[in-house]
Design a protein around this motif. Structure first.
Motif, PDB file in Angstrom:
ATOM      1  N   PRO A 101       0.835  -1.207   0.000  1.00 54.75           N
ATOM      2  CA  PRO A 101       0.000   0.000   0.000  1.00 54.75           C
ATOM      3  C   PRO A 101       0.867   1.254   0.000  1.00 54.75           C
ATOM      4  O   PRO A 101       2.048   1.192   0.360  1.00 54.75           O
ATOM      5  CB  PRO A 101      -0.812  -0.125   1.287  1.00 54.75           C
ATOM      6  CG  PRO A 101      -0.047  -1.066   2.152  1.00 54.75           C
ATOM      7  CD  PRO A 101       0.694  -1.979   1.231  1.00 54.75           C
ATOM      8  N   ALA A 102       0.275   2.371  -0.417  1.00 53.30           N
ATOM      9  CA  ALA A 102       1.038   3.595  -0.629  1.00 53.30           C
ATOM     10  C   ALA A 102       1.845   4.013   0.593  1.00 53.30           C
ATOM     11  O   ALA A 102       2.935   4.554   0.461  1.00 53.30           O
ATOM     12  CB  ALA A 102       0.093   4.720  -1.045  1.00 53.30           C
ATOM     13  N   TYR A 353      -3.024  10.815   6.065  1.00 55.35           N
ATOM     14  CA  TYR A 353      -1.785  10.549   5.332  1.00 55.35           C
ATOM     15  C   TYR A 353      -0.649  10.297   6.305  1.00 55.35           C
ATOM     16  O   TYR A 353      -0.669  10.826   7.423  1.00 55.35           O
ATOM     17  CB  TYR A 353      -1.451  11.737   4.410  1.00 55.35           C
ATOM     18  CG  TYR A 353      -2.281  11.747   3.172  1.00 55.35           C
ATOM     19  CD1 TYR A 353      -1.945  10.940   2.085  1.00 55.35           C
ATOM     20  CD2 TYR A 353      -3.423  12.538   3.080  1.00 55.35           C
ATOM     21  CE1 TYR A 353      -2.722  10.930   0.947  1.00 55.35           C
ATOM     22  CE2 TYR A 353      -4.200  12.528   1.938  1.00 55.35           C
ATOM     23  CZ  TYR A 353      -3.847  11.722   0.869  1.00 55.35           C
ATOM     24  OH  TYR A 353      -4.615  11.695  -0.258  1.00 55.35           O
ATOM     25  N   PRO A 354       0.339   9.481   5.873  1.00 54.14           N
ATOM     26  CA  PRO A 354       1.467   9.208   6.766  1.00 54.14           C
ATOM     27  C   PRO A 354       2.116  10.524   7.200  1.00 54.14           C
ATOM     28  O   PRO A 354       2.265  11.442   6.395  1.00 54.14           O
ATOM     29  CB  PRO A 354       2.425   8.404   5.894  1.00 54.14           C
ATOM     30  CG  PRO A 354       1.641   7.918   4.729  1.00 54.14           C
ATOM     31  CD  PRO A 354       0.464   8.812   4.578  1.00 54.14           C
ATOM     32  N   GLY A 392      -7.774  -0.588  -2.520  1.00 49.78           N
ATOM     33  CA  GLY A 392      -6.765  -1.303  -1.746  1.00 49.78           C
ATOM     34  C   GLY A 392      -5.379  -0.737  -1.918  1.00 49.78           C
ATOM     35  O   GLY A 392      -4.394  -1.387  -1.595  1.00 49.78           O
ATOM     36  N   LEU A 393      -5.274   0.485  -2.456  1.00 50.15           N
ATOM     37  CA  LEU A 393      -3.958   1.077  -2.679  1.00 50.15           C
ATOM     38  C   LEU A 393      -3.449   1.753  -1.412  1.00 50.15           C
ATOM     39  O   LEU A 393      -2.282   2.100  -1.319  1.00 50.15           O
ATOM     40  CB  LEU A 393      -4.003   2.097  -3.812  1.00 50.15           C
ATOM     41  CG  LEU A 393      -4.618   1.609  -5.120  1.00 50.15           C
ATOM     42  CD1 LEU A 393      -4.553   2.678  -6.189  1.00 50.15           C
ATOM     43  CD2 LEU A 393      -3.933   0.345  -5.586  1.00 50.15           C
ATOM     44  N   ARG A 394      -4.355   1.968  -0.469  1.00 49.66           N
ATOM     45  CA  ARG A 394      -3.965   2.540   0.814  1.00 49.66           C
ATOM     46  C   ARG A 394      -4.592   1.706   1.929  1.00 49.66           C
ATOM     47  O   ARG A 394      -5.594   1.032   1.708  1.00 49.66           O
ATOM     48  CB  ARG A 394      -4.453   3.988   0.945  1.00 49.66           C
ATOM     49  CG  ARG A 394      -3.846   4.918  -0.076  1.00 49.66           C
ATOM     50  CD  ARG A 394      -4.282   6.364   0.121  1.00 49.66           C
ATOM     51  NE  ARG A 394      -3.673   7.194  -0.910  1.00 49.66           N
ATOM     52  CZ  ARG A 394      -2.435   7.662  -0.837  1.00 49.66           C
ATOM     53  NH1 ARG A 394      -1.704   7.418   0.240  1.00 49.66           N
ATOM     54  NH2 ARG A 394      -1.948   8.392  -1.815  1.00 49.66           N
ATOM     55  N   THR A 395      -3.989   1.772   3.086  1.00 45.83           N
ATOM     56  CA  THR A 395      -4.516   1.037   4.230  1.00 45.83           C
ATOM     57  C   THR A 395      -5.301   2.000   5.107  1.00 45.83           C
ATOM     58  O   THR A 395      -4.766   3.034   5.509  1.00 45.83           O
ATOM     59  CB  THR A 395      -3.353   0.455   5.060  1.00 45.83           C
ATOM     60  OG1 THR A 395      -2.448  -0.161   4.150  1.00 45.83           O
ATOM     61  CG2 THR A 395      -3.845  -0.559   6.055  1.00 45.83           C
TER      62      THR A 395
ATOM     63  N   ALA B 192       8.855   2.892 -10.584  1.00 48.28           N
ATOM     64  CA  ALA B 192       9.080   3.382  -9.227  1.00 48.28           C
ATOM     65  C   ALA B 192       8.272   4.638  -8.949  1.00 48.28           C
ATOM     66  O   ALA B 192       7.818   4.856  -7.833  1.00 48.28           O
ATOM     67  CB  ALA B 192      10.567   3.646  -9.004  1.00 48.28           C
ATOM     68  N   SER B 193       8.091   5.480  -9.978  1.00 46.48           N
ATOM     69  CA  SER B 193       7.399   6.745  -9.716  1.00 46.48           C
ATOM     70  C   SER B 193       5.894   6.620  -9.916  1.00 46.48           C
ATOM     71  O   SER B 193       5.155   7.474  -9.465  1.00 46.48           O
ATOM     72  CB  SER B 193       7.971   7.858 -10.597  1.00 46.48           C
ATOM     73  OG  SER B 193       7.812   7.515 -11.948  1.00 46.48           O
ATOM     74  N   GLN B 194       5.442   5.564 -10.602  1.00 50.59           N
ATOM     75  CA  GLN B 194       4.001   5.480 -10.846  1.00 50.59           C
ATOM     76  C   GLN B 194       3.426   4.174 -10.323  1.00 50.59           C
ATOM     77  O   GLN B 194       2.515   3.608 -10.937  1.00 50.59           O
ATOM     78  CB  GLN B 194       3.730   5.640 -12.338  1.00 50.59           C
ATOM     79  CG  GLN B 194       4.321   6.957 -12.838  1.00 50.59           C
ATOM     80  CD  GLN B 194       3.691   7.454 -14.106  1.00 50.59           C
ATOM     81  OE1 GLN B 194       3.900   6.901 -15.156  1.00 50.59           O
ATOM     82  NE2 GLN B 194       2.903   8.509 -13.994  1.00 50.59           N
ATOM     83  N   SER B 195       3.979   3.718  -9.202  1.00 49.13           N
ATOM     84  CA  SER B 195       3.494   2.463  -8.628  1.00 49.13           C
ATOM     85  C   SER B 195       1.987   2.512  -8.411  1.00 49.13           C
ATOM     86  O   SER B 195       1.277   1.551  -8.698  1.00 49.13           O
ATOM     87  CB  SER B 195       4.173   2.197  -7.292  1.00 49.13           C
ATOM     88  OG  SER B 195       5.556   2.271  -7.417  1.00 49.13           O
TER      89      SER B 195
END
Lengths: 548, 560
Positions: A101-102, A353-354, A392-395, B192-195
């Motif tokens: 995740p991001a 956000y983190p 699901g790209l972030r938790t 890497a920059s557009q994961s």
């Protein structure tokens, strides 16, 4: 610094074999080096004594052939090991980032640096530094042990003087370190200057400042030369001092051997062997120092990459976007995906956000069944973040999301360098050309694409250059059409379109929503009017939301 | 620029002395040991002992001296070469630089130049050093025994041929390897920059496949390339061994003293160490040649604008007086009639373009990709000569006016503005060196960066760029606009200034820009019609004439 971090072998198992071969070749080379000293001394003795030289000569040639073969293999294996390890490391890094995740990824700039320059600098580390290190460990040891058997007195001299080298190196290092570090910052600035002004050349020329820069470049480059030379002088001086020290140590061995020879207390062959072996005890250690300079970047890159790749892995290896994100309550039955209702359920969702304690989303509930659900809300109320959480790209910071496999169309259409076909089939799995054309027809782009001389092979530039904003937005809709995801998430799908193309796109979205769950974030009233469900997000606590 | 500086050759001679000392050290040590074993009077050994000691000391000392001299000379040459390269690039900018990936291409030029200059240290010095030390060994052996001299010179020839072979092998795979490495870097940067984008569409697996593919090509090319080095590292010691045995045979067939025979055997063997630098030098040679080839390809290009006009035209050119420019009052009337142009002299990039820009007008240029929008701007800005048609500035033929004077009318804002690694102040003042802080603040405010500047820790003294503060895409575009406004140039040429920005930011940047333009004319190329409602004319290059003011398609998000 540890030469080979065991974590590297764990994280990059592909590294084990080439590194093992490298070590084996290194040991064999060490043995051959010692053998050479024997062969050469017996050849010299044979020549001096007027004895037949054939067997000694053959011995020397055989040993040197063995060394040649080992050198060839060693070079080849080292080069291959360099690319294997750096490639494997890069692949592991990217694979890890693509399945995380991001929040668990480093920032974009840091990630790019680590995966490009960082991974690349591991190559000389493996290909050059590690072999030198093996040699440095093997050859002096073998040389001293052999000497102990051949001529223990010389071995004693070597054993007593050898530790002087590292001690001396450390002393020199300690006195020069401060000076070097002080200059390092200035040096980096100076050497970056030329790259900076060359990159900025178009800007400088545009304002008629190009010619004037030439003088500055000369001045700065001369400054760079002076600063570099000051650093290099120290580095060269310390390596010269070490070489001198090694020479003196060899000379001590030679003097004792010479004295004993002239007293007749030692054989010529033994004496020669001692003199040929003694330098082998000192040389490799110095070479490691020289190779270390080129390997320092690689060591640093490994140090920052290894924690990234050795972090605990998520259980599955599927793409997160296609992985059902579940709170564990009711896992979707994998056996009959067609029958499972295509829905998104979000309960009490919160996200910050983190590194920030402000919640962009707080207590969001949403249920989106099959059909079109439109999410509206004021700018900055976290609509895009919501879609990323559903995908699901972030938790989530709190709350739960339940969704089947998702396909998210980001606000800025994601298109990349490659052919149209490659771009349209990103994440869709195998798709026939007929299906691609059908999808293009639905978004009204079949004519545009058919008019291109290369059709589906038409290359797309970076960011989809070559197509207008409206066309790009429709291309990614066509891709969404081709994706086999159960849930489609669309972030401002028609914001860049003129009314006519937007109407086409809205028809496509409505059609998609007949069999799938489509969640769209939009500002467009027309799309809202077509929605089966409407969710209005409010801005979080601080700013009162204006529901659409 | 490709001269072998005499200082480098001098450094090579120093290096040869160091390596020669190494050979002499081994040879005289052998002589000494064998002589000592004959148990002579110690005094007869004294000369040899002194010689061994001298050679032993000379090697590190001369090596230190060589490295110092060669690096200093190379860095000095680098300074000159950089200035020369820069001066050579100026007339080629921007017309002869690729429009896309320009920054990466220019970074490549910097690397190539460094590679070429460093070749002096990494190629010339080792070659000179090896050749001289080898020749000295040949002479020593030939003096003692001519046949041995012959054997050692044979060894030198083999070493030279091996180096050439290694270079050939390395060169053959060089281009493939460079291309493959570039490809890996490109794909890696993308992933890497557009994961997040890749994950969003579930293309993570495909992305990893791209990386794997590119890396497989690198592995293949590097395997081929490593053969060059491997062949050299294997052949050189083997040839040395053969020469050593050869000299041994020579020594047994002649009646030299035992000590001299030992010298004859050990001297050629000591050359193995001398040859140690050759494989690396062969690789550096191949790389430097490739760098040289790429550099000359670029520098051989013809400038995009012909040589300055003849004197008569200069004297008859009162279009804009410096006083006008300073006051920022005179805005020229621009007219293109049937203008066609080409970047490479082969493909037509622009054809039959007609355009009129009256002072103070805003003209938008639209049209599909590749229709010549940017080419049109390049002709207007006098970066590219038109191939056909005429270009009039205030009724005068622009091609007859001094290039610099016409260029000074235009402030170009493109979508890749460069931020220099220096202070905010210097980043702005390059557009107008005489500007006062007050002017800077006005320009910054007008470009919508006032709040940003106020938030900076050191205000105008804050460092930007590589080693300093990062800028977002929007801030970068606005900085570029601030430069353009500060320059007081009367016409703004905007080449997709907001192409990289998200929609609301693009809208805001364009709105601020048009509000701040004052009396200036604006020609804007954009495929996004943000904020162009004010345009006095839309030029659709598919029709190549300026249409009368017609409504801009409304793609502005309709806020509920």
């Amino acid at each position: 610094m540890r030469p080979v971090d065991p974590a590297l072998l764990r994280a990059v198992p592909q590294a084990r074999r080439p590194l093992g071969v490298l070590a084996a070749v290194g040991v064999a080379q060490g043995v051959a080096t010692i053998g050479t000293a024997f062969a050469l001394s017996s050849l010299v003795v044979a020549v001096v004594r007027g004895a037949p030289v054939a067997s000694a000569a053959a011995y020397l040639v055989v040993v040197m052939v063995a060394r040649a073969v080992l050198s060839f293999v060693g070079e080849t294996v080292a080069a291959a090991a360099g690319t294997t390890v750096s490639s494997a490391l890069r692949e592991r890094l990217l694979d890890r980032w693509l399945s995380a995740p991001a929040e668990d990824r480093p920032g974009s700039a840091e990630a790019v640096t680590l995966a490009t320059q960082g991974a690349a600098s591991v190559e000389p580390y493996v290909a050059r530094f590690l072999p030198a290190l093996v040699t440095a460990a093997v050859v002096p040891t073998l040389a001293v042990v052999t000497l102990a058997f051949v001529d223990w007195l010389s071995a004693l001299v070597v054993v007593l003087t050898l530790p002087l080298l590292p001690v001396f190196a450390a002393l020199i290092g300690a006195t020069t370190r401060d000076a070097t570090e002080r200059r390092w910052g200035a040096l980096a600035d100076l050497s970056g200057h030329f790259l900076d002004v060359v990159r900025g050349l178009p800007t400088l020329v545009a304002y008629g400042r190009g010619e004037r820069q030439v003088r500055t470049i000369t001045d700065v480059s001369q400054g760079h030369r002076r600063a570099t030379m000051a650093t290099l002088r120290l580095a060269f001086l310390s390596s010269a001092a070490l070489e001198l020290l090694a020479t003196i140590c060899v000379a001590i061995v030679a003097v004792t051997v010479g004295l004993r020879l002239s007293h007749g207390s030692v054989e010529l062959g033994t004496g020669l062997l001692a003199i040929l072996l003694a330098p082998e005890a000192y040389w490799p250690i110095r070479r490691v120092g020289a190779e270390f300079h080129s390997a320092a970047d690689g060591a640093a890159a490994l140090a920052s990459a290894l924690p990234q790749v050795s972090r605990a892995q998520p259980a599955g290896r599927e793409q997160p976007a296609n992985r059902p994100v579940s709170d564990g309550a009711e896992p979707p039955s994998p056996g009959k995906p067609g029958n499972w209702p295509k829905t998104v359920v979000v309960q009490g969702l919160a996200y910050s956000y983190p590194g920030s304690s402000d919640r962009v989303l707080d207590g969001v509930d949403l249920t989106a069944p099959t059909g079109l659900t439109v999410v509206t809300g004021p700018s900055g109320c976290g609509k895009s973040t919501l879609l990323e959480l559903v995908a699901g790209l972030r938790t989530p910071t709190a709350g739960a999301v339940r969704a089947q496999s998702t396909h998210l169309v980001t606000q800025r259409p994601f298109l990349t360098v490659g052919s149209l076909r490659e771009n349209l089939t990103l994440g869709t799995g195998p798709v026939s050309d007929a299906a691609i054309w059908a999808a293009l027809r639905e978004v009204g782009l079949d004519g545009v694409v058919a008019a291109q001389p290369d059709g589906l092979q038409t290359p797309l530039g970076d960011d989809g250059r070559g197509f207008s904003a409206g066309q790009r937005a429709r291309l990614v809709l066509a891709r969404a059409r081709l994706a086999d995801a159960d849930v489609l998430l669309l972030d401002e799908p028609t914001a860049h379109l003129d009314d006519e193309s937007a109407a086409v796109a809205h028809r496509v979205i409505l059609d998609l929503a007949r069999h799938r769950c489509v969640v769209a974030v939009t500002h467009r009233r027309e799309l809202l009017s077509l929605a089966d469900h409407h969710v209005a997000l409010r801005a979080t606590a601080a700013a009162p939301g204006v529901p659409a | 620029m490709n001269r072998r500086s005499p200082r480098i050759l001098a450094a090579g001679a120093l290096g040869a002395t160091a390596l020669g000392s190494g050979v002499a050290l081994t040879a005289t040590s052998g002589w000494l040991v064998v002589r000592a074993s004959e148990r002579p009077v110690i005094l007869t050994l004294l000369t040899a002992i002194v010689a061994v000691r001298t050679f032993g000391m000379a090697r590190p000392v001369f090596r230190y001296w060589e490295r110092l001299r060669s690096h200093d000379a190379a860095l000095d040459d680098l300074a000159t070469a950089r200035a020369d390269l820069y001066a050579a690039l100026v007339p080629l900018t921007p017309a002869r630089l690729p429009r896309r990936g320009r920054a990466a291409m220019l970074a490549g030029v910097v690397d190539d130049l460094t590679e070429r200059v460093e070749a002096q240290v990494r190629v010339t010095v080792p070659f000179v050093t090896t050749a001289l030390a080898g020749l000295a060994t040949v002479l020593l052996c030939a003096w003692v025994e001519p046949a041995a001299g012959l054997v050692v010179s044979g060894l030198l020839v083999v070493a030279a041929l091996t180096t050439l072979l290694a270079r050939l092998l390395e060169t053959r795979s060089m281009d493939a390897l460079v291309a493959a490495r570039d490809d890996v870097a490109r794909v890696t940067e993308l992933v890497a920059s557009q994961s997040l984008d890749l994950q969003a569409v579930g293309a993570g697996g495909q992305a990893i496949e791209w990386v794997r593919d590119a890396q497989r090509r690198v592995a293949r090319a590097s395997r081929v390339q490593s053969r060059g080095r491997a062949v050299a590292t294997a052949t050189l010691p083997l040839a040395t061994a053969v020469a050593t045995v050869g000299c041994a045979l020579v020594a047994t067939r002649t009646d030299h003293s035992a000590a001299v025979s030992a010298l004859l055997v050990l001297a050629p063997f000591a050359l193995a160490e001398v040859f140690g630098t050759l494989p690396e030098a062969a690789r550096a040679w191949a790389r430097a040649s490739a760098a040289e080839r790429r550099l000359s390809q670029l520098l051989d290009e013809r400038p995009g604008v012909a040589a300055p006009p003849h004197a008569a035209a200069v004297s008859a050119a009162p279009v804009i007086t410096p006083a006008d420019r300073k006051a920022g009052t005179h805005v020229p009337h621009l007219r293109l009639r049937g203008v066609g142009a080409s970047w490479d002299g082969r493909r037509t990039a622009l054809q039959g373009a007609d355009l009129a820009v009256a002072p103070g007008q805003v003209v938008a240029v639209t049209g599909p990709s590749g229709c010549g929008k940017s080419t049109l701007l390049a002709v207007l800005a006098r970066q590219l000569d038109p191939a056909t048609g005429s270009y009039l500035v205030d009724g005068q033929d622009a091609l007859g006016l001094p290039v610099e004077r016409v260029r000074a009318l235009f402030a170009v804002v493109d979508d890749e503005p460069h931020v220099f690694a220096t202070t905010v102040r210097e980043n702005l003042r390059l557009a107008r060196p005489a500007a006062l802080d007050q002017d800077l603040l006005e320009a910054v405010g007008a470009a919508g960066l006032g709040a940003w500047l106020a938030g900076l820790p050191d205000g105008l003294d804050t460092r930007l760029g590589a080693s300093g503060r990062g800028l977002s895409g929007g801030e970068r575009a606005r900085l570029s606009i601030a430069r353009a406004l500060l320059s007081q140039r009367p016409v703004l040429l905007l080449d997709e200034p907001v192409a990289h920005l998200d929609h609301p930011t693009a809208l805001a940047v364009m709105a601020d820009l048009l509000a701040a333009r004052g009396e200036r004319s604006v020609v804007v190329v954009s495929h996004r019609p943000e904020g162009l409602a004010e345009a006095h004319g839309i030029m659709d290059l598919t029709r190549t004439t300026v249409a009368p003011r017609d409504p801009v398609p409304d793609a502005v998000p309709t806020l509920p």
